[in-house]
Write a protein that holds these residues in place. Sequence first.
Motif, mmCIF file in Angstrom:
data_model
loop_
_atom_site.group_PDB
_atom_site.id
_atom_site.type_symbol
_atom_site.label_atom_id
_atom_site.label_comp_id
_atom_site.label_asym_id
_atom_site.label_seq_id
_atom_site.Cartn_x
_atom_site.Cartn_y
_atom_site.Cartn_z
ATOM 1 N N CYS A 1 0.117 36.353 -64.977
ATOM 2 C CA CYS A 1 1.196 37.188 -64.446
ATOM 3 C C CYS A 1 2.361 36.462 -63.793
ATOM 4 O O CYS A 1 3.383 37.090 -63.539
ATOM 5 C CB CYS A 1 0.626 38.204 -63.458
ATOM 6 S SG CYS A 1 0.233 37.463 -61.880
ATOM 7 N N GLU B 1 -7.306 42.768 -56.578
ATOM 8 C CA GLU B 1 -6.057 42.016 -56.458
ATOM 9 C C GLU B 1 -5.141 42.782 -55.513
ATOM 10 O O GLU B 1 -4.717 43.892 -55.814
ATOM 11 C CB GLU B 1 -5.385 41.837 -57.820
ATOM 12 C CG GLU B 1 -4.218 40.866 -57.715
ATOM 13 C CD GLU B 1 -3.418 40.726 -58.994
ATOM 14 O OE1 GLU B 1 -3.336 41.693 -59.760
ATOM 15 O OE2 GLU B 1 -2.864 39.627 -59.212
ATOM 16 N N CYS C 1 -3.407 41.839 -62.864
ATOM 17 C CA CYS C 1 -4.468 40.881 -63.104
ATOM 18 C C CYS C 1 -5.872 41.472 -63.109
ATOM 19 O O CYS C 1 -6.773 40.950 -62.470
ATOM 20 C CB CYS C 1 -4.346 39.727 -62.119
ATOM 21 S SG CYS C 1 -2.765 38.888 -62.314
ATOM 22 N N CYS D 1 -0.778 35.512 -56.580
ATOM 23 C CA CYS D 1 -1.739 36.608 -56.694
ATOM 24 C C CYS D 1 -2.829 36.405 -55.659
ATOM 25 O O CYS D 1 -3.374 35.325 -55.539
ATOM 26 C CB CYS D 1 -2.364 36.645 -58.087
ATOM 27 S SG CYS D 1 -1.142 36.981 -59.351
ATOM 28 N N CYS E 1 0.363 40.604 -56.272
ATOM 29 C CA CYS E 1 0.537 40.134 -57.658
ATOM 30 C C CYS E 1 2.027 39.915 -57.923
ATOM 31 O O CYS E 1 2.881 40.532 -57.287
ATOM 32 C CB CYS E 1 -0.014 41.190 -58.625
ATOM 33 S SG CYS E 1 0.085 40.728 -60.362
ATOM 34 N N TRP E 2 2.343 39.066 -58.878
ATOM 35 C CA TRP E 2 3.742 38.913 -59.298
ATOM 36 C C TRP E 2 4.312 40.264 -59.719
ATOM 37 O O TRP E 2 5.463 40.585 -59.432
ATOM 38 C CB TRP E 2 3.859 37.940 -60.476
ATOM 39 C CG TRP E 2 4.257 36.571 -60.072
ATOM 40 C CD1 TRP E 2 3.409 35.598 -59.671
ATOM 41 C CD2 TRP E 2 5.581 36.016 -60.030
ATOM 42 N NE1 TRP E 2 4.114 34.464 -59.380
ATOM 43 C CE2 TRP E 2 5.458 34.678 -59.592
ATOM 44 C CE3 TRP E 2 6.868 36.505 -60.313
ATOM 45 C CZ2 TRP E 2 6.538 33.835 -59.436
ATOM 46 C CZ3 TRP E 2 7.959 35.655 -60.165
ATOM 47 C CH2 TRP E 2 7.788 34.337 -59.714
HETATM 48 ZN ZN ZN Z 1 -1.380 38.822 -60.611
#
Ligand code: ZN
Lengths: 174, 382
Positions: A120, A154, A131, A165, A157-158
Amino acid sequence: METNSKYNFEWKDLGNIALGRPNLGTSTHVLVYRLMQYTMRDVLEKHLGPEKTNEIFVESGYKAGAEFCKNAIDCTLDFDGFMAHLTATLEKFGIGILRVEKADVGTMSFVLTVSEDLDCSGLPYSGVAFCDYDEGFIAGIMHTYTGVDFKVKEVDCWGTGERTCRFTVDGQSR
Amino acid sequence: MLSQEENIFNDLNQVTLTLIGGKMDIALELLDHIEAVYDRQKYNPEFVGNLRKFISQYKDGAVFLNAIANGNLDIPLPEDPLRENYLIAEYKQLHSNLNHLTWQMQQIVRGDFQQKVRFLGEFSVAFNKLIDSLREKQILEDQVRLQVAQLQNLNAEKDKFFSIIAHDLRNPFNAFLGFTEIMVEEISSLTTDEIRIMAENMRKSAVNLYRLLENLLEWSLLQRGVTKFSPTTFLLKPKVTECLALILDPALKKGIEIINDIPDDAEVVADVHMFEAVIRNLVSNAIKFTRGGGHVTVSARVIPGQPVEIAVADTGIGMSREMIDQLFRIDVQTSRRGTEGEPSTGLGLILCRDFIEKHGGTLRVESEENKGTVFYFTVNPG
Ligand SMILES: [Zn+2]
């Protein structure tokens, strides 16, 4: 599980890549990896809906993590040694830069981050954490090492605007 | 009199100013006021809603950053179930980096000097230098500790050497000198039988002395690292028979049976000279610590692909747990006389262990008081 499955993945199914690709070598571009993952996600979502697709990604990530741990990581090391080996191996294979934020071996509760993540990092902001596969991957690794089931979530995250992440990793009591 | 639109515009301007002043709660209250007082047709409710969301997110970010700035890393991540607070992304990353740095520091405190910091430029350069110097210091300390241990061992070996010279070599010599003195002074008055008995005793002392000298010599060669080591393949059983023949005498005299129970076809790879010394010492010891009527058995266990394990078992007086623990310690006096007062220095066993280890094998012992002792050692198969 479905009963009519004919295929059961094993590590050796990956074949002898060095032998098969004497000129092109054992590495490829991240772009190719993502092209496959996100087109597959697209099709799966259209056929099965986003929820089922997520489940499939988590489950296959879990299988990948377990096999990866069994075949590429030394599971006989103590926790610190194991994490060091895991970190080095994830970096070697270009999967990501793993870092521990918090580790409580007693309660099996961890916070891990993966920077420059294969799945990601660099994705445009979409408000969605991508993810799922990594969640499964980490759970598979941790289960194989400890024998305990893990819930992996997660939290950054991006895809949701963070630059790394972040996963909470919690052992479920047996 | 201002129009409603103008009032709304002024109030919204006030919201912005309050926000710039960092007073998020007052800004939110002003929005409440706008929504409560004015006609919804006169302003854009979606705009006000979005502004409220922005201020809330900004406030969450400020609270989170404030905690981090105050060093409170235990702060939970801001509630953001819809994952739409883009403003806090960088703070979260800072939080994550600081957490990791804390963890790294904890690892370093626990002695993990492999950690490398990749954060905060100059800081990481200095920090990594610090870890490097800690690692170097630890290596040096380990070296010093090792050298001290080596020196202590050397010193213990030297003490052992002197103690052997002082006691174990002196006593048989005293006996030997005593006999020769009697012989010189009184030979004319002694009967042939008396002379024969005396000569036998002198011979016994001389043999013991010779054995001891042999071991001392072997050991000093080994200590100086000049022992020749040339392994060859040979049949085990005949070699052991050959060794036993040389030490049969004391066993016969005590009435101890020696049994060679090694399989006929067993072969090993070993330095013949060292191997002989090991068998000679282990069997001699077994004879010393076994009473008449007992027996000493040499046997071997051969499993394909594994080292051959040779056992020297006796039905003797055995050893206590404490004696076993001290058996191979050169710094502890372990000499103990045999059942008929035979001298013993403990040097033979240390020599055996050193020889066996030079072959990559191991020496271990099992013993029970008044039942007997078994020494096991391994050697590579032929
Ligand atoms: Zn991620």
